[in-house]
Write an enzyme that holds these catalytic residues in place. Structure first.
Site: not given
Ligand code: ADP
Ligand code: MG
Ligand code: MG
Length: 907
Positions: A27, A97, A106, A108, A348, A474, A596, A650, A777, A798-801, A863, A883
């Site tokens: 602001k 302000r 809204g 603060m 803004r 709002h 899979r 896989r 993984e 394999g980022t989940n495992d 993946c 990729y």
């Protein structure tokens, strides 16, 4: 020299500028910028965010130099405005302000009309010749100051605000509906009643010394940085708590001086759909927050301002053009008209929905205001927001039917596009509670208006419907930011919070009843209205629309072409079925990053169970022989759909136990079907049971113990590939060995795969190019990536495992504590949604570096679920992956995020 804490703006010149958001807050920086470019801004000064940091580090005290700097800046303001603060003939009033680096609408506090007391109010009366105005201002001041600084607030959320209560009673006694209808005498009474209420509750006298008032307000604004709702907001939007807020003290201009005065808020283009032209609200003879608070129903700028105040409209129009030209983006402005003259109080970059973001970005490029590179910046279009263009919308036929059935309840203002149906809930806390119990709950939050306290509830609702407030209320603002479907100002709704009902046109709906809201048109329906795919989906996937029939699609396509021009990261998809694969290609997928194979087995689960239950090799091979043709057909279909694009398959991954029936009845069923005794099945189920299946006999560990499974899968892959080759199609299979931690594991499975390839090639007289690689993984694979890459031809994270095994947190069991962790700032984000860059990410980096040292130019992808999450995509780009692979519907998002990453790099 002492540190500069205070920055003056006014009389055409400012100490700061738009680049100084870190010091001055958004602001303050933009008030300075607007001053510098010659726009009409009331003079004022900004106390820097550094003071906020100091304030919290020093037990809520200020740097010793501050007071003198504030006094000096105040003197400059007085000079610029030709009035003196605290003066007893023509007093200057100021506002105080808040303003952080990023706007937190809204969250603060702000106090207006500072400097009034029993003496100065008389002076203001004389100077303005308008006693009503003076007392109206005083009434507002005591109310805001009493709330924000002296802390007279409702005790419970459900309690009515003590000041509003007194105001309501006064209006009632006077027989009027609106605050601007109260007489001077009534306003005077109110001021006295307000002060008495404050005294009764806090024991404190209302401060009369203007200077004390300012410092009280400054302290309250700094304190509001740490109020609960501000903290929640920052957590939601990832704003660091350390940033702090700045404080702006600014000369007041008055929108409540009469009928040639007004206060307003507007966007220079529509923030919901992106349509060109002003979109906003104003209220005549009003002040500040009145417009957004829903006290009186505001008027629409684009509809009536030109008629009501032609000169002001013209000024505003030219200011809008100057602002868009200068900031090269749509602006969200706050202004006041005082006796016909426009004053700018804020600007803004406007928050917008995904729809609007795309339209505005493309339009601005076409208007020559920005380049295509600028158009796709994450600031203009957060990649995730593209999602909105893919979500279902109401079906026209469904709406017609609802209308014909008398289900159309009313129409409000369309503030957040999309279709939402859900069960009515009237309170944000209730929505949150229902959602905690059932995250699949479909809720529409129905309220008279929303306040910053409702943020959490709004987050979990599918749609938001309000009875009051306009396009800048709002509810509208927050929905736009959250990408929620939203209808505001549906004034025919009669909401009874006590009874938990909403009545409209003689119909009463209860809490829990279904309601549908159309965020494109503002229509509100009883019950559930059918949805249909969005235009982009209709063009790309269902092909029920031609590209030239949809402007939305055309803009989307243009944007995606720009993204493709700049990205270097490829985008693949996770898909197991030809249909999914084809969809993903329509969304721009450049291959399959993860197929899979177990999903295919679920379709032939009896044969698969027979294989698992087999007691010896011959019977297992017999069962596998039955599965082979199914697998081959599946791969054939998938390869064909991908038509020459790479496909990563896989090998079998999940623990076998998952496939077996666990209760007696289904075991008996299976026994009858495949002719194996039920007690044998029960024993085998028992044997295969593991206490930690995620860390048990799964991944390559299956194929190592049962190489015949790997052999069957490999054979199916190569037979399908060779068949297609014969038919003239190119196929590039990439066989992926899961859960490898030791290079020996990889080599063991690789050998089985390659043997089958050779056999199939010999049998068919065809051969195809193929790769054998691994899914990375477990941490050990990252640590020994150089060795593994010596054998493996590609990696896919394999980022989940990898997240489960790195953090030692089970994805199936973390629901019980992750929210607590997030709310207490123990983790910044859910690590299963956004890559934990410091932990998991460091291992990934190690995997990339070591992997490429073992095999230069090693192809590496990701993946896991993270592959379609923008911040993770950016991270993957940074660490040099080739990729990302994600679910089909996230492909466009990943494409855009990849371009954003490449462009951020280039800077
Ligand atoms: P928020 O950050 O919640 O929008 P602001 O500080 O912008 O709070 O103040 C809210 C409103 O108060 C503004 O939109 C404007 O209408 C009014 N206001 C603030 N300062 C002044 C001022 N100096 N003169 C007139 N109106 C003001
Ligand atoms: Mg504001
Ligand atoms: Mg895995």
């Amino acid at each position: 020299m002492s540190t500069k804490y205070v920055y003056f703006f006014g009389a055409g010149k400012a100490d700061g500028n738009a680049k100084m958001k870190n010091e001055l807050g958004g602001k303050g920086a933009n008030l300075a910028e607007m001053t510098n470019i010659g726009l009409p801004v009331p003079a004022g000064f900004t106390i820097s965010t550094e003071v906020c940091t100091y304030y919290y580090a020093h037990e809520k005290t200020y740097p010793p130099e501050l007071e003198a700097q504030v006094d000096a800046a105040m003197a400059q303001v007085e000079k610029a405005m030709g009035k003196k603060f605290g003066d007893t003939t023509d007093p200057l009033l100021v506002s105080c302000r808040s303003g952080a680096r990023e706007s937190m609408p809204g969250m603060m506090d702000t106090v207006l009309n500072i400097g009034l007391n029993d003496v100065t109010v008389e002076a203001l009366t004389k100077a303005s010749g308008n006693e009503r105005f003076a007392w109206d201002s005083y009434r507002r001041f005591v109310q805001m100051y009493g709330d924000v600084v002296m802390g007279l607030k409702p005790e419970k959320k459900t309690d009515i605000d003590p000041f509003e209560d007194l105001l309501e009673k006064k209006k009632h006694a006077a027989g009027v509906h609106f605050d601007n209808e109260l007489s001077v005498a009534q306003l005077k009474e109110l001021v006295a009643e307000f002060k008495a209420a404050i005294k009764a509750k806090t024991g404190l006298d209302f401060p009369t010394d203007p200077k004390k008032q300012v410092w009280g307000a400054v302290g309250a604004v700094f304190s509001s940085w740490m109020n609960d709702r501000a903290i929640v907001y920052r957590r939601t939007y990832g704003i660091p708590h350390e940033w702090g807020t700045a404080v702006n003290v600014q000369a007041m201009v008055f929108g409540n001086l009469g009928d040639d005065c007004a206060t307003g808020v507007a966007l220079t283009r529509d923030g919901a759909l992106g349509t060109p032209g002003y979109c906003g609200d104003y209220l005549i003879n009003a002040q500040g927050e009145d417009v957004v608070a829903g006290i009186r129903t505001p008027l629409r700028i684009e509809e009536t301002l030109a008629k009501d105040m032609p000169k002001a409209f013209e000024e505003l129009d030219s200011i809008g053009k100057i602002l868009e030209g200068h900031y090269k983006d749509v602006q969200d402005i706050e202004f006041t008209v005082e006796k016909g003259k426009v004053w700018m109080l804020q600007t803004r970059n406007a928050k917008r929905t995904g729809f609007a973001a795309v339209r505005i970005a493309v339009d601005l490029v076409e208007e020559g205001k920005i380049t295509d590179k600028e158009a796709i910046s994450p600031k203009r279009i957060p990649a995730d927001d593209l999602n909105q263009l893919l979500q279902p919308v109401f079906d026209l036929a469904g709406k017609k039917a609802a209308q014909a059935g008398g289900k159309l309840l009313t129409k409000g203002i369309n503030a957040g596009p999309g279709a939402a149906f859900g069960q009515i809930v009237f309170h944000a806390d209730d929505a949150e509670a229902i959602f905690l119990k059932n995250p699949k709950a479909e809720l529409v939050l129905v309220r008279r208006e929303t306040t910053p306290e409702d943020l959490r509830g709004m987050k979990v609702a599918k749609g938001i419907l309000t009875a009051f407030g306009g396009a800048s209320s709002h509810a509208a603002l927050v929905s736009r930011q959250m990408g929620k479907v939203c209808v505001v100002g549906a004034s025919e709704l009669n909401i009874d919070y006590e009874k938990a009902t909403v009545t409209v046109g003689g119909k009463t709906l209860k809490e829990g009843d279904f309601i549908s809201i159309d965020g494109f048109t503002g229509e509100v329906f009883e019950g559930k209205v059918d949805t249909k795919p969005s235009e982009v989906i209709q063009v790309l996937i269902s092909k029920t629309m031609k590209p030239e029939e949809s402007e939305t699609y055309q803009r989307f396509a243009k944007l995606m072409s720009w993204a493709d021009k700049y990205r270097t990261l490829k985008v693949r998809t996770n898909a197991d079925e030809p249909k999914q694969a084809t969809q993903a290609v329509s969304f721009g997928a450049e291959g399959i990053g993860l197929c899979r194979t177990e999903h295919m087995f679920f379709d032939h689960v009896d044969e698969f169970r027979e294989m698992i239950l087999a007691g010896d090799l011959p019977s297992r091979e017999k069962a596998l022989a039955k599965l082979l043709p199914f697998q081959r057909e599946d791969f054939y279909g998938l390869f064909k759909a991908m038509n020459g694009l790479p496909v990563t398959i896989r090998l079998l991954d999940p623990p076998l136990h998952e496939f077996l029936p666990h209760d007696h009845a289904s075991q008996a069923d299976l026994a009858a079907k495949i002719g194996i005794p039920a007690d044998y099945i029960a024993r085998r189920v028992h044997e295969l049971h593991e206490s930690n299946p995620m860390l048990g006999h799964r991944g390559c560990r299956l194929g190592i113990v049962y190489p015949e499974i790997t052999a069957m899968q490999a054979r199916a892959i190569f037979e399908a590939a060779c068949k297609l080759k014969k038919e003239g199609l190119t196929v590039i299979p990439e066989v992926m060995i899961p859960l490898v931690g030791y290079v020996a594991e990889f080599k063991n499975q690789e050998k089985v795969v390659r043997e089958q390839a050779e056999k199939v090639f010999a049998e068919t007289g065809e051969s195809v190019e193929y790769l054998v690689g691994t899914m990375v993984e477990v941490p050990r694979a990252c640590a020994t990536a150089d060795q593994i890459a010596g054998a493996a031809e590609f990696f896919s994270f394999g980022t989940n495992d990898l997240t489960q095994t790195t953090l030692g947190i089970s994805r199936d069991d973390y629901g019980g504590f992750i929210n607590h962790y997030k709310e207490n700032d123990i983790v910044p984000n859910d690590p299963f949604q956004m890559i934990d860059q410091a932990g998991v990410g460091t291992l990934m980096k190690m995997g990339v570096e070591k992997g490429r040292s073992g095999r230069p130019g090693l192809k590496i992808g990701i993946c896991g679920e993270h592959g379609g999450e923008p911040s993770s995509v950016v991270f993957c780009h940074k660490i040099g992956l080739d990729y990302v692979s994600c679910s089909p519907f996230r492909v466009p998002i990943a494409r855009l995020a990849a371009a954003q990453a490449a462009l951020a790099d280039a800077k």
